[in-house]
Structure formats: C-alpha cells, structure tokens
Scaffold this motif. Structure first.
Motif, PDB file in Angstrom:
ATOM      1  N   PHE A 115       0.858  -1.174   0.000  1.00  7.62           N
ATOM      2  CA  PHE A 115       0.000   0.000   0.000  1.00  7.62           C
ATOM      3  C   PHE A 115       0.908   1.241   0.000  1.00  7.62           C
ATOM      4  O   PHE A 115       1.787   1.356   0.866  1.00  7.62           O
ATOM      5  CB  PHE A 115      -0.900   0.027   1.234  1.00  7.62           C
ATOM      6  CG  PHE A 115      -2.191  -0.733   1.073  1.00  7.62           C
ATOM      7  CD1 PHE A 115      -2.301  -1.771   0.170  1.00  7.62           C
ATOM      8  CD2 PHE A 115      -3.303  -0.405   1.840  1.00  7.62           C
ATOM      9  CE1 PHE A 115      -3.482  -2.482   0.025  1.00  7.62           C
ATOM     10  CE2 PHE A 115      -4.490  -1.095   1.695  1.00  7.62           C
ATOM     11  CZ  PHE A 115      -4.593  -2.142   0.783  1.00  7.62           C
ATOM     12  N   PRO A 116       0.720   2.169  -0.903  1.00  8.55           N
ATOM     13  CA  PRO A 116       1.615   3.335  -0.951  1.00  8.55           C
ATOM     14  C   PRO A 116       1.552   4.198   0.302  1.00  8.55           C
ATOM     15  O   PRO A 116       2.501   4.925   0.607  1.00  8.55           O
ATOM     16  CB  PRO A 116       1.116   4.113  -2.188  1.00  8.55           C
ATOM     17  CG  PRO A 116      -0.255   3.598  -2.460  1.00  8.55           C
ATOM     18  CD  PRO A 116      -0.280   2.183  -1.991  1.00  8.55           C
ATOM     19  N   ALA A 168       7.773  -2.917  -6.145  1.00  3.95           N
ATOM     20  CA  ALA A 168       7.560  -1.573  -6.683  1.00  3.95           C
ATOM     21  C   ALA A 168       8.133  -1.441  -8.086  1.00  3.95           C
ATOM     22  O   ALA A 168       7.557  -0.767  -8.946  1.00  3.95           O
ATOM     23  CB  ALA A 168       8.183  -0.528  -5.763  1.00  3.95           C
ATOM     24  N   GLY A 169       9.237  -2.109  -8.317  1.00  2.00           N
ATOM     25  CA  GLY A 169       9.877  -2.034  -9.618  1.00  2.00           C
ATOM     26  C   GLY A 169       9.129  -2.762 -10.712  1.00  2.00           C
ATOM     27  O   GLY A 169       9.452  -2.614 -11.895  1.00  2.00           O
ATOM     28  N   MET A 170       8.113  -3.556 -10.366  1.00  3.49           N
ATOM     29  CA  MET A 170       7.357  -4.312 -11.355  1.00  3.49           C
ATOM     30  C   MET A 170       6.265  -3.498 -12.026  1.00  3.49           C
ATOM     31  O   MET A 170       5.681  -3.943 -13.015  1.00  3.49           O
ATOM     32  CB  MET A 170       6.722  -5.544 -10.694  1.00  3.49           C
ATOM     33  CG  MET A 170       7.710  -6.565 -10.188  1.00  3.49           C
ATOM     34  SD  MET A 170       6.891  -7.987  -9.432  1.00  3.49           S
ATOM     35  CE  MET A 170       6.091  -8.727 -10.847  1.00  3.49           C
ATOM     36  N   VAL A 171       5.973  -2.314 -11.523  1.00  7.71           N
ATOM     37  CA  VAL A 171       4.868  -1.525 -12.068  1.00  7.71           C
ATOM     38  C   VAL A 171       5.066  -1.256 -13.554  1.00  7.71           C
ATOM     39  O   VAL A 171       4.123  -1.239 -14.331  1.00  7.71           O
ATOM     40  CB  VAL A 171       4.716  -0.191 -11.301  1.00  7.71           C
ATOM     41  CG1 VAL A 171       3.641   0.675 -11.923  1.00  7.71           C
ATOM     42  CG2 VAL A 171       4.381  -0.472  -9.851  1.00  7.71           C
ATOM     43  N   LYS A 172       6.294  -1.095 -13.971  1.00  8.57           N
ATOM     44  CA  LYS A 172       6.567  -0.791 -15.383  1.00  8.57           C
ATOM     45  C   LYS A 172       6.164  -1.929 -16.314  1.00  8.57           C
ATOM     46  O   LYS A 172       6.022  -1.737 -17.513  1.00  8.57           O
ATOM     47  CB  LYS A 172       8.046  -0.482 -15.567  1.00  8.57           C
ATOM     48  CG  LYS A 172       8.978  -1.632 -15.204  1.00  8.57           C
ATOM     49  CD  LYS A 172      10.437  -1.205 -15.340  1.00  8.57           C
ATOM     50  CE  LYS A 172      11.377  -2.328 -14.954  1.00  8.57           C
ATOM     51  NZ  LYS A 172      12.804  -1.929 -15.045  1.00  8.57           N
ATOM     52  N   TYR A 173       5.959  -3.134 -15.764  1.00 12.17           N
ATOM     53  CA  TYR A 173       5.588  -4.273 -16.595  1.00 12.17           C
ATOM     54  C   TYR A 173       4.078  -4.410 -16.774  1.00 12.17           C
ATOM     55  O   TYR A 173       3.603  -5.319 -17.413  1.00 12.17           O
ATOM     56  CB  TYR A 173       6.134  -5.572 -15.987  1.00 12.17           C
ATOM     57  CG  TYR A 173       7.630  -5.599 -15.938  1.00 12.17           C
ATOM     58  CD1 TYR A 173       8.381  -5.603 -17.109  1.00 12.17           C
ATOM     59  CD2 TYR A 173       8.297  -5.629 -14.726  1.00 12.17           C
ATOM     60  CE1 TYR A 173       9.768  -5.631 -17.067  1.00 12.17           C
ATOM     61  CE2 TYR A 173       9.683  -5.662 -14.680  1.00 12.17           C
ATOM     62  CZ  TYR A 173      10.409  -5.662 -15.848  1.00 12.17           C
ATOM     63  OH  TYR A 173      11.775  -5.693 -15.803  1.00 12.17           O
ATOM     64  N   GLY A 174       3.318  -3.518 -16.196  1.00  9.60           N
ATOM     65  CA  GLY A 174       1.869  -3.592 -16.355  1.00  9.60           C
ATOM     66  C   GLY A 174       1.159  -2.790 -15.293  1.00  9.60           C
ATOM     67  O   GLY A 174       1.776  -2.217 -14.396  1.00  9.60           O
ATOM     68  N   ALA A 178      -1.877  -2.681  -5.699  1.00 11.37           N
ATOM     69  CA  ALA A 178      -1.043  -2.928  -4.522  1.00 11.37           C
ATOM     70  C   ALA A 178      -1.109  -4.391  -4.102  1.00 11.37           C
ATOM     71  O   ALA A 178      -0.128  -4.944  -3.591  1.00 11.37           O
ATOM     72  CB  ALA A 178      -1.480  -2.023  -3.376  1.00 11.37           C
ATOM     73  N   ASN A 179      -2.259  -5.040  -4.308  1.00  8.89           N
ATOM     74  CA  ASN A 179      -2.388  -6.449  -3.940  1.00  8.89           C
ATOM     75  C   ASN A 179      -1.592  -7.348  -4.887  1.00  8.89           C
ATOM     76  O   ASN A 179      -0.970  -8.322  -4.452  1.00  8.89           O
ATOM     77  CB  ASN A 179      -3.863  -6.859  -3.930  1.00  8.89           C
ATOM     78  CG  ASN A 179      -4.603  -6.346  -2.722  1.00  8.89           C
ATOM     79  OD1 ASN A 179      -4.140  -6.472  -1.601  1.00  8.89           O
ATOM     80  ND2 ASN A 179      -5.762  -5.742  -2.933  1.00  8.89           N
ATOM     81  N   ALA A 180      -1.605  -7.031  -6.177  1.00  9.57           N
ATOM     82  CA  ALA A 180      -0.788  -7.800  -7.117  1.00  9.57           C
ATOM     83  C   ALA A 180       0.691  -7.662  -6.763  1.00  9.57           C
ATOM     84  O   ALA A 180       1.455  -8.627  -6.833  1.00  9.57           O
ATOM     85  CB  ALA A 180      -1.047  -7.331  -8.547  1.00  9.57           C
ATOM     86  N   GLN A 181       1.082  -6.462  -6.348  1.00  9.54           N
ATOM     87  CA  GLN A 181       2.458  -6.259  -5.894  1.00  9.54           C
ATOM     88  C   GLN A 181       2.732  -7.067  -4.627  1.00  9.54           C
ATOM     89  O   GLN A 181       3.823  -7.607  -4.451  1.00  9.54           O
ATOM     90  CB  GLN A 181       2.712  -4.779  -5.620  1.00  9.54           C
ATOM     91  CG  GLN A 181       2.863  -3.917  -6.856  1.00  9.54           C
ATOM     92  CD  GLN A 181       3.155  -2.485  -6.485  1.00  9.54           C
ATOM     93  OE1 GLN A 181       2.470  -1.879  -5.673  1.00  9.54           O
ATOM     94  NE2 GLN A 181       4.187  -1.920  -7.089  1.00  9.54           N
ATOM     95  N   ALA A 182       1.744  -7.124  -3.728  1.00  8.31           N
ATOM     96  CA  ALA A 182       1.924  -7.873  -2.481  1.00  8.31           C
ATOM     97  C   ALA A 182       2.151  -9.349  -2.751  1.00  8.31           C
ATOM     98  O   ALA A 182       2.940 -10.009  -2.062  1.00  8.31           O
ATOM     99  CB  ALA A 182       0.709  -7.684  -1.573  1.00  8.31           C
ATOM    100  N   ALA A 183       1.471  -9.886  -3.771  1.00  7.33           N
ATOM    101  CA  ALA A 183       1.698 -11.283  -4.147  1.00  7.33           C
ATOM    102  C   ALA A 183       3.129 -11.474  -4.637  1.00  7.33           C
ATOM    103  O   ALA A 183       3.781 -12.482  -4.331  1.00  7.33           O
ATOM    104  CB  ALA A 183       0.696 -11.699  -5.220  1.00  7.33           C
ATOM    105  N   ALA A 184       3.634 -10.486  -5.390  1.00 11.52           N
ATOM    106  CA  ALA A 184       5.024 -10.551  -5.857  1.00 11.52           C
ATOM    107  C   ALA A 184       5.993 -10.402  -4.689  1.00 11.52           C
ATOM    108  O   ALA A 184       7.045 -11.051  -4.650  1.00 11.52           O
ATOM    109  CB  ALA A 184       5.261  -9.456  -6.896  1.00 11.52           C
ATOM    110  N   PHE A 185       5.661  -9.527  -3.748  1.00 13.85           N
ATOM    111  CA  PHE A 185       6.460  -9.344  -2.526  1.00 13.85           C
ATOM    112  C   PHE A 185       6.575 -10.684  -1.789  1.00 13.85           C
ATOM    113  O   PHE A 185       7.674 -11.109  -1.412  1.00 13.85           O
ATOM    114  CB  PHE A 185       5.763  -8.310  -1.643  1.00 13.85           C
ATOM    115  CG  PHE A 185       6.403  -8.065  -0.303  1.00 13.85           C
ATOM    116  CD1 PHE A 185       7.175  -6.923  -0.086  1.00 13.85           C
ATOM    117  CD2 PHE A 185       6.199  -8.931   0.773  1.00 13.85           C
ATOM    118  CE1 PHE A 185       7.752  -6.679   1.154  1.00 13.85           C
ATOM    119  CE2 PHE A 185       6.769  -8.696   2.012  1.00 13.85           C
ATOM    120  CZ  PHE A 185       7.543  -7.565   2.204  1.00 13.85           C
TER     121      PHE A 185
END
Length: 260
Positions: A115-116, A168-174, A178-185
């Motif tokens: 979450f930002p 956070a660095g994955m945003v450029k790929y699509g 925040a939840n999709a990022q959390a899964a990557a985290f």
C-alpha cells in the motif's frame, strides 16, 4: 467446534477503538451474521477491543489481535499476543517484537506491504505470514519505486534486493494493484527462503465494507483462537474473494494405493 477442518474468517478488521466506526458489540454481531467462522479485530497499537465486555461470541472464534507499526514504515498484524507490543522505532525493535510474539505462541504478519500509504520498510525476517490481499483486489493503487527511500533500493549485480523494492519495480511491466504487488512481494520472500502463509483481510471498519471480503481460509485442529493461529503458523491457508467465493482444492494419491 472441536473437530479439525477448513475454517473461514477475516484477519483484518477495525472497531471504534481504532479506525472503525462500530462498537465491539455491533462488530461481533455483524460478524456472527456474515457467515465467517473467526475474526481478528486489529485496531492500531491497542488491545482495547479484547478488554471490552462485549468481546464475546458463542458462534465465532474471536482471535485476540492488533495492528502494530506506522504509516511511515509499515504495519504488522499481530495475532494472539500475550503482552502489548510497543510500536517499533527501529528495525531491531521491530524484529524483537516479532520474535517475542512468536515466543508467546502468537503470529506476526506483514499487513498490505505494498500500500503506498504504508509500504513495508522494516525489512525484518522470520515473520509468519504476508497479507497478500487486502480490500478489493484492484482497489488500492501500487507503490512506485520513486516513493520508497533509498535505503530499501539496494541492488546486487544490478538487481533490486529488498522485496518491497522488487514489487515496486514491477509496475513498469503492467498496471498492477497494490495487492498484485503484495503477491510478488510474498513470492520474492519465499524465493529467499522465508516460510510464511498467505493471508487476507477486508480492513472493514463499517457496515459499508463486508466482512470476509477477501477471506482467509485455514485448516485448523479446531475452531479456537489457538487452533486458528496454529494452522496459520503451519501455512495451511488459502484465500478467496468472500464467503461464497471460488475454491480450488488439490489432492494426491501419495502412496499410489487408491487413497487420496
């Protein structure tokens, strides 16, 4: 309930002692009608809810809990603490709180790490779970690399190391939430050797946000606070969108004897 099985609940809920608008009584009654089996009231830096005289139910398991941390550094969900943890001011203090909670038989989970408004920057190890789904899957916008302090942007052989920076660095790929990022985290932490369950919660603080949406489902020895926490610590969880959300179950004939 005394038998083992899959139990469904919400691990991230607020009462009027915290960010919520409902009294403990009203919140517990709403939970009893929602179809969930257990609930953790996670008001920030306080255990006041569990001391409320209306903190009681014969229908659902109420798990003593709280949120601990800050918007600047990130927030943890603490289940089953025997003592009140202090809000950490340093990484060492946060790690000590994590280990103390675990020694007391409790559980330490990172809440909505991407979450930002409260991205996870404590960087501690040995946590028990990561909240990979909080509120609606696409409700919260992603955290961007530019929003993070330089201290968490460490690189090794040109690649980001800290899980929050990787996510956070994955945003450029699509267009990630925040939840999709959390899964990557969480996935990055697993690749680094962490053994932690995936959990989710609604962050409901009023009747406008349904309880158990999303929902954590736990395989536990029984429906009790200790049973649910044990199941979580063993990683026996899956998530779904709500009480009637989809489920995908796996089975295997391990001994090749026709028994699943």
């Amino acid at each position: 309930k005394k038998e083992s099985g899959w139990y469904k609940g919400d691990l991230h809920v607020f009462s009027s002692y915290g960010e919520g608008k409902e009294s403990v009584k009203d919140l517990v009654r709403r939970a009893e009608k929602s179809g969930i089996d257990f609930m953790a009231i996670t008001d920030r830096n306080t255990l006041a809810s569990m001391k409320d005289p209306d903190y009681v139910s014969e229908k659902i398991a109420l798990i003593p809990a709280m949120a601990c941390g800050s918007d600047e550094k990130g927030v943890a969900l603490i289940l089953g603490p025997a003592t009140l943890p202090d809000a950490p001011s340093t990484v060492a203090a946060a790690q000590a709180a994590c280990l103390r909670v675990q020694a007391q038989g409790g559980l330490f989970a990172i809440a909505h790490p991407c979450f930002p408004t409260s991205s996870w920057q404590w960087g501690i190890r040995y946590i028990n779970a990561v909240e990979v789904w909080c509120r609606g899957w696409r409700t919260s916008p992603p955290v961007y690399l530019e929003q993070l302090p330089e201290a968490v942007k460490i690189r090794k052989e040109g690649k980001l190391v800290n899980s929050i920076a990787v996510a956070a660095g994955m945003v450029k790929y699509g267009d990630l939430s925040a939840n999709a990022q959390a899964a990557a985290f969480w996935d990055n932490e697993l690749n680094n050797g962490l053994m932690a369950a995936a959990v989710g919660g609604s962050a409901s603080g009023s009747k406008k946000i349904p309880l158990g949406s999303p929902m954590t489902v736990v395989h536990a020895r029984d429906l009790s606070p200790a049973g649910i926490i044990e199941g979580l610590r063993m990683g026996q969880t899956y998530l779904t969108s709500g009480v009637d959300g989809p489920e995908l179950m796996f089975s295997a004939d391990v001994l090749n004897d026709g028994k699943m």
